[in-house]
Write a protein that holds these residues in place. Structure first.
Motif, PDB file in Angstrom:
ATOM      1  N   ALA A  71      -8.890   5.322  23.832  1.00  0.00           N
ATOM      2  CA  ALA A  71      -9.272   4.063  23.181  1.00  0.00           C
ATOM      3  C   ALA A  71      -9.863   4.333  21.802  1.00  0.00           C
ATOM      4  O   ALA A  71      -9.531   3.650  20.825  1.00  0.00           O
ATOM      5  N   ILE A  72     -10.734   5.330  21.709  1.00  0.00           N
ATOM      6  CA  ILE A  72     -11.316   5.693  20.415  1.00  0.00           C
ATOM      7  C   ILE A  72     -10.214   6.157  19.467  1.00  0.00           C
ATOM      8  O   ILE A  72     -10.202   5.795  18.282  1.00  0.00           O
ATOM      9  N   VAL A  75      -8.427   3.235  17.876  1.00  0.00           N
ATOM     10  CA  VAL A  75      -9.229   2.573  16.844  1.00  0.00           C
ATOM     11  C   VAL A  75      -9.223   3.410  15.571  1.00  0.00           C
ATOM     12  O   VAL A  75      -8.972   2.897  14.466  1.00  0.00           O
ATOM     13  N   GLY A  78      -5.835   3.315  13.987  1.00  0.00           N
ATOM     14  CA  GLY A  78      -5.602   2.016  13.361  1.00  0.00           C
ATOM     15  C   GLY A  78      -6.244   1.925  11.988  1.00  0.00           C
ATOM     16  O   GLY A  78      -5.615   1.471  11.023  1.00  0.00           O
ATOM     17  N   VAL A  79      -7.476   2.371  11.886  1.00  0.00           N
ATOM     18  CA  VAL A  79      -8.172   2.367  10.594  1.00  0.00           C
ATOM     19  C   VAL A  79      -7.450   3.301   9.616  1.00  0.00           C
ATOM     20  O   VAL A  79      -7.203   2.944   8.458  1.00  0.00           O
ATOM     21  N   HIS A  93       0.072  -4.160  17.554  1.00  0.00           N
ATOM     22  CA  HIS A  93      -0.984  -3.146  17.599  1.00  0.00           C
ATOM     23  C   HIS A  93      -2.178  -3.667  18.402  1.00  0.00           C
ATOM     24  O   HIS A  93      -2.750  -2.949  19.223  1.00  0.00           O
ATOM     25  N   LEU A  94      -2.538  -4.906  18.138  1.00  0.00           N
ATOM     26  CA  LEU A  94      -3.682  -5.502  18.835  1.00  0.00           C
ATOM     27  C   LEU A  94      -3.385  -5.685  20.324  1.00  0.00           C
ATOM     28  O   LEU A  94      -4.255  -5.457  21.166  1.00  0.00           O
ATOM     29  N   PHE A  97      -3.620  -2.303  21.966  1.00  0.00           N
ATOM     30  CA  PHE A  97      -5.025  -1.934  22.064  1.00  0.00           C
ATOM     31  C   PHE A  97      -5.696  -2.681  23.212  1.00  0.00           C
ATOM     32  O   PHE A  97      -6.479  -2.100  23.963  1.00  0.00           O
TER      33      PHE A  97
END
Length: 111
Positions: A71-72, A75, A78-79, A93-94, A97
């Motif tokens: 999960a990390i 994120v 994605g950034v 993407h969302l 996630f």
């Protein structure tokens, strides 16, 4: 909290190790890219291994450690994808996630 912070730092380094060369590094020879990536990944391991040891000693299961790491990683990626690689963020993407977050929830229910 220590486990989470160490996993976050390790994922920042791993994302950089895997993807740094896609923007502005494609002209470098692959062997050079691999060696640079390995050097960056060594730093990542210096955070990931303690994160897993601390987490396990604190009562996290291996499954909880892995799904949290994933999960990390999403994120962080994605950034990185948006800010460094200039790729747009889409609803897909969302949605992906959200599915991973569902997995995190399932592994932490009842703990």
């Amino acid at each position: 909290m220590t486990t989470f912070i160490l996993l976050l730092i390790s994922n920042i380094f791993m994302t950089i190790a895997w993807y740094w060369h896609l923007k502005g590094g494609m002209e470098k020879p692959i062997l050079v890219v691999i060696l640079i990536s390995w050097a960056i990944a060594l730093v990542e391991y210096c955070f990931a291994v303690p994160a897993n040891r601390v987490g396990y000693a604190s009562g996290w299961t291996p499954g909880q450690l892995k799904i949290t790491q994933e999960a990390i990683a999403l994120v962080v990626f994605g950034v990185f994808m948006v800010t460094v690689l200039g790729e747009p963020l889409h609803w897909r993407h969302l949605a992906a996630f959200a599915c991973i977050m569902g997995g995190v929830g399932f592994l932490f229910i009842g703990r």
